[in-house]
Design a protein around this motif. Sequence first.
Motif, PDB file in Angstrom:
ATOM      1  N   ARG A 203       0.910  -1.560   0.056  1.00  0.00           N
ATOM      2  CA  ARG A 203      -0.248   0.323   0.293  1.00  0.00           C
ATOM      3  C   ARG A 203       1.151   1.173   0.056  1.00  0.00           C
ATOM      4  O   ARG A 203       1.768   0.986   0.918  1.00  0.00           O
ATOM      5  CB  ARG A 203      -0.934   0.670   1.632  1.00  0.00           C
ATOM      6  CG  ARG A 203      -1.307   1.076   1.645  1.00  0.00           C
ATOM      7  CD  ARG A 203      -2.592   0.622   2.160  1.00  0.00           C
ATOM      8  NE  ARG A 203      -2.995   2.445   2.879  1.00  0.00           N
ATOM      9  CZ  ARG A 203      -4.850   1.805   2.987  1.00  0.00           C
ATOM     10  NH1 ARG A 203      -4.983   0.645   2.260  1.00  0.00           N
ATOM     11  NH2 ARG A 203      -5.615   3.107   2.809  1.00  0.00           N
ATOM     12  N   VAL A 204       0.823   2.017  -0.637  1.00  0.00           N
ATOM     13  CA  VAL A 204       0.939   3.834  -0.884  1.00  0.00           C
ATOM     14  C   VAL A 204       0.561   4.459  -0.497  1.00  0.00           C
ATOM     15  O   VAL A 204      -0.998   5.091  -0.371  1.00  0.00           O
ATOM     16  CB  VAL A 204       1.488   3.843  -2.356  1.00  0.00           C
ATOM     17  CG1 VAL A 204       2.131   5.117  -2.464  1.00  0.00           C
ATOM     18  CG2 VAL A 204       2.820   2.841  -3.010  1.00  0.00           C
ATOM     19  N   GLU A 205       1.199   5.352   0.492  1.00  0.00           N
ATOM     20  CA  GLU A 205       0.021   6.263   1.195  1.00  0.00           C
ATOM     21  C   GLU A 205       1.154   7.604   0.647  1.00  0.00           C
ATOM     22  O   GLU A 205       1.762   7.970   1.385  1.00  0.00           O
ATOM     23  CB  GLU A 205       0.261   6.066   3.348  1.00  0.00           C
ATOM     24  CG  GLU A 205      -0.438   5.234   3.250  1.00  0.00           C
ATOM     25  CD  GLU A 205      -0.961   4.942   4.406  1.00  0.00           C
ATOM     26  OE1 GLU A 205       0.063   5.704   5.148  1.00  0.00           O
ATOM     27  OE2 GLU A 205      -1.744   3.895   5.304  1.00  0.00           O
ATOM     28  N   ASP A 206       0.370   8.819   0.671  1.00  0.00           N
ATOM     29  CA  ASP A 206       0.412  10.217  -0.097  1.00  0.00           C
ATOM     30  C   ASP A 206      -0.592  11.216   0.373  1.00  0.00           C
ATOM     31  O   ASP A 206      -1.346  11.135  -0.073  1.00  0.00           O
ATOM     32  CB  ASP A 206       1.237  10.075  -1.132  1.00  0.00           C
ATOM     33  CG  ASP A 206       2.032  11.525  -1.444  1.00  0.00           C
ATOM     34  OD1 ASP A 206       1.969  12.213  -0.655  1.00  0.00           O
ATOM     35  OD2 ASP A 206       2.579  11.183  -1.973  1.00  0.00           O
ATOM     36  N   GLU A 207      -0.478  11.791   1.575  1.00  0.00           N
ATOM     37  CA  GLU A 207      -1.400  12.985   1.779  1.00  0.00           C
ATOM     38  C   GLU A 207      -1.046  14.415   0.822  1.00  0.00           C
ATOM     39  O   GLU A 207      -2.003  14.329   0.681  1.00  0.00           O
ATOM     40  CB  GLU A 207      -1.156  13.726   3.234  1.00  0.00           C
ATOM     41  CG  GLU A 207      -0.663  12.384   4.413  1.00  0.00           C
ATOM     42  CD  GLU A 207      -0.109  11.794   4.470  1.00  0.00           C
ATOM     43  OE1 GLU A 207       1.143  11.880   3.948  1.00  0.00           O
ATOM     44  OE2 GLU A 207       0.004  11.332   5.955  1.00  0.00           O
ATOM     45  N   SER A 208      -0.325  14.195  -0.024  1.00  0.00           N
ATOM     46  CA  SER A 208      -0.013  15.220  -0.881  1.00  0.00           C
ATOM     47  C   SER A 208      -1.243  14.822  -2.360  1.00  0.00           C
ATOM     48  O   SER A 208      -1.453  15.680  -3.293  1.00  0.00           O
ATOM     49  CB  SER A 208       0.968  15.618  -1.322  1.00  0.00           C
ATOM     50  OG  SER A 208       2.175  14.474  -2.636  1.00  0.00           O
ATOM     51  N   LEU A 209      -1.406  13.651  -2.109  1.00  0.00           N
ATOM     52  CA  LEU A 209      -2.301  13.206  -4.129  1.00  0.00           C
ATOM     53  C   LEU A 209      -3.698  12.202  -3.273  1.00  0.00           C
ATOM     54  O   LEU A 209      -3.291  12.448  -1.714  1.00  0.00           O
ATOM     55  CB  LEU A 209      -1.352  11.933  -3.943  1.00  0.00           C
ATOM     56  CG  LEU A 209       0.220  11.953  -4.543  1.00  0.00           C
ATOM     57  CD1 LEU A 209       0.821  11.152  -5.953  1.00  0.00           C
ATOM     58  CD2 LEU A 209      -0.542  13.009  -6.071  1.00  0.00           C
ATOM     59  N   ALA A 210      -4.719  12.455  -4.026  1.00  0.00           N
ATOM     60  CA  ALA A 210      -5.877  11.808  -3.884  1.00  0.00           C
ATOM     61  C   ALA A 210      -6.020  10.143  -4.293  1.00  0.00           C
ATOM     62  O   ALA A 210      -4.747   9.839  -4.769  1.00  0.00           O
ATOM     63  CB  ALA A 210      -6.726  12.989  -4.976  1.00  0.00           C
ATOM     64  N   ASP A 211      -6.880   9.972  -3.033  1.00  0.00           N
ATOM     65  CA  ASP A 211      -7.209   8.394  -3.241  1.00  0.00           C
ATOM     66  C   ASP A 211      -6.702   8.033  -4.414  1.00  0.00           C
ATOM     67  O   ASP A 211      -8.272   8.356  -4.891  1.00  0.00           O
ATOM     68  CB  ASP A 211      -7.718   8.188  -1.747  1.00  0.00           C
ATOM     69  CG  ASP A 211      -6.855   7.834  -0.988  1.00  0.00           C
ATOM     70  OD1 ASP A 211      -6.353   8.503  -0.129  1.00  0.00           O
ATOM     71  OD2 ASP A 211      -7.572   7.907   0.152  1.00  0.00           O
ATOM     72  N   GLY A 212      -6.262   6.893  -5.185  1.00  0.00           N
ATOM     73  CA  GLY A 212      -6.603   6.530  -6.483  1.00  0.00           C
ATOM     74  C   GLY A 212      -5.453   6.868  -7.360  1.00  0.00           C
ATOM     75  O   GLY A 212      -5.739   6.816  -8.586  1.00  0.00           O
ATOM     76  N   THR A 213      -4.927   7.822  -7.566  1.00  0.00           N
ATOM     77  CA  THR A 213      -4.072   8.531  -8.052  1.00  0.00           C
ATOM     78  C   THR A 213      -2.167   7.274  -8.190  1.00  0.00           C
ATOM     79  O   THR A 213      -2.122   6.974  -7.282  1.00  0.00           O
ATOM     80  CB  THR A 213      -2.969   9.943  -7.395  1.00  0.00           C
ATOM     81  OG1 THR A 213      -4.360  10.515  -7.191  1.00  0.00           O
ATOM     82  CG2 THR A 213      -1.998  10.185  -8.544  1.00  0.00           C
TER      83      THR A 213
END
Length: 687
Positions: A203-213
């Motif tokens: 799983r990749v998490e990134d607060e600066s990108l919208a989920d699904g990007t």
Amino acid sequence: MIEAVTDLVFAPIIPWPALIALAVVAFLLFAWGLFRRARGTLVRAIPVAALLVAVANPQVVQEDRRPLEDVAVIVVDESLSQRVGERESQTALAVEKLTEQLSADDSLDVRVERVTSTLDSGTRLFEVLDRAVSDVPRGRVAGAVLVTDGQVHDAPEDPAEGGPGYPVHPLLTGEPDQGDRRLLVQSAPDFGLVGKPVSLTVRVEDESLADGTRVPLTITVNDGETRTVQVPVGSAVRVPVEISHAGQTVVALETPGGEEDLSPLNNQAALAINGVRDRLRVLLISGKPHMGERAWRNLLKSDPNVDLVHFTILRPPSKDDLTPLRELALIAFPIQELFEERLYDFDLIVFDRYMRSGLVPNPYMANVANYVRQGGALLLAVGPEFAQPFSLYDSPLADILPAAPSGEVLPEAFRPRVAGIGLRHPVTDAIVPEADAPPLGPWVRHIQARPKPGATSVMTGADREPLLLLDRVDEGRVALLLSDTLWLWEKGWRGGGPQAELVRRLAHWLMKEPDLEEEALRAEVSGGQLQIERRSLDPAPETVTVTTPSGREETVPLSEAPGGRSIATLPVDEPGVYRIGDGERQAVAAAGAANPLETSAVVATDAKLRPVVEASGGGLWWLAEDGLPEIRRVSPDAAMAGSGWMGLRANGDYVVAGVRQIPLLPLWAAILLILGGVVLAWWREGR
């Protein structure tokens, strides 16, 4: 510094209840006398009062007190997450100023404790803090200052019950509300079957990108072939990985940093999967019954992971003695099934003293040769038939065999020797006798052969002739054992020898087990050390280059070891993928868990420490925004923090160096007062 303190104390001769009772009785009698206006009441009170004071025994006590220093602890977080951005410089500056200010206070014992993280347990600030004050009572602790980014992994679950009992003041490095990209491995198997894929869930998490990007994810297996797939942010994705060999397979996963990425350490993950073979399928063809046949069968059947298919040619088709057909073989030899339909189902084919007798036609032998060229494994253990006409060399196998028979059989006894390049080869280096051990037991027949170019002789026999030859043919491997008396080692004749170990290593080399590769660079993390091994038939390079997960390169010298190996060790202080190179080969090693506590989250936070701060009455400040607060010494029952300042308790603890006691009413004075009062009362009554 000694301080003198004076105090008034009473040390009554009789118990306090009795003394109080006497005083009450005396007071009542005195009051009754005053009420009746009796003459001499005041005079009679003098000896009674003197007696009560004498019994109460008042004393002036002078104590020489030596004040004890209060303990102030500065806990410095030097974990991996503290290397992000400007946190190291913020920490160093804050610790320098804190130490300078606190050391100027003579009433403080300042202790500075530095905490480094481990690969598995994370940052343990409170364990270190407890050890720092374990030698003093809690009443002497002035407080603790934690210089950290807030990523602490041992904070008390219930600070109100299990809190430290003194003020805790965190000074947070970094900046609040930062973003970061993280790669998390949610599930991964510990084992996988060779030749079959396993699935990892990431799983990749990134607060600066919208989920699904979608972002790229690079997958590398054993530092070999690399592939990149696109995965959606915020969703669990299954990633297949092929297990190509037995032993450890290191899988490295990496995603590039995002716009607000803080550290590359949590953009990558590494894990080790142990490859296991489901079953080893071995085809053993014995050309004739002989003593060594049973030894081969017993050896292969002793391994529960081996599926052995064994055929013994008891009677060649060319033999015709008019025996009725119903009395011949019980089953027909399944030539087509073995050498055409199911040939590629076998991991290893062994010909034991087999000779061409018309049973297996040349087209099927050509199939065996192609099987080897396409990655198969072939072992020939030959006897006198190899030096005669119709040997296997007179078949399509001749092109892949490592030696050609000379036609000579050397019948005298000889002792097999591991010599030359065999001393460095992984098949034979482990069977070399120790210096003080007896030599290997003898064999009694050696088939002479001429090695072909490219073949490797790892053992010699009679007249130092090649005894065991190994060769690579395209994608496959071939071994030729030029004697049929290996079984004498199993019998222990004249000392015997390590038959089982030799055959096991020989079979595993033929089946391309990584641990038995002649030219290999391996690395493994164990016990906090990166263990590097370089194996080669030629002298190894003197150094290797190690690249840490954070990208730092280090040149590590190698030390010579027996068996064609060179080794080195290096302390491991970063979780993730370590890459090792010697200029020709590369190796990878995985350190720590797939999601190490220390690097899985590197964003500075106050969430983990705020409950401790509230329970202990301390304060919390961000160094980047609030700066370093003023330090004040306050009484234990006062507030421990306020706007722009932190408080350290002034406990006032001490030890008594000496005591002096001075009676306020010495015995002689008490007797004089009592007797004088009695005389005065008698005189007053006598008037």
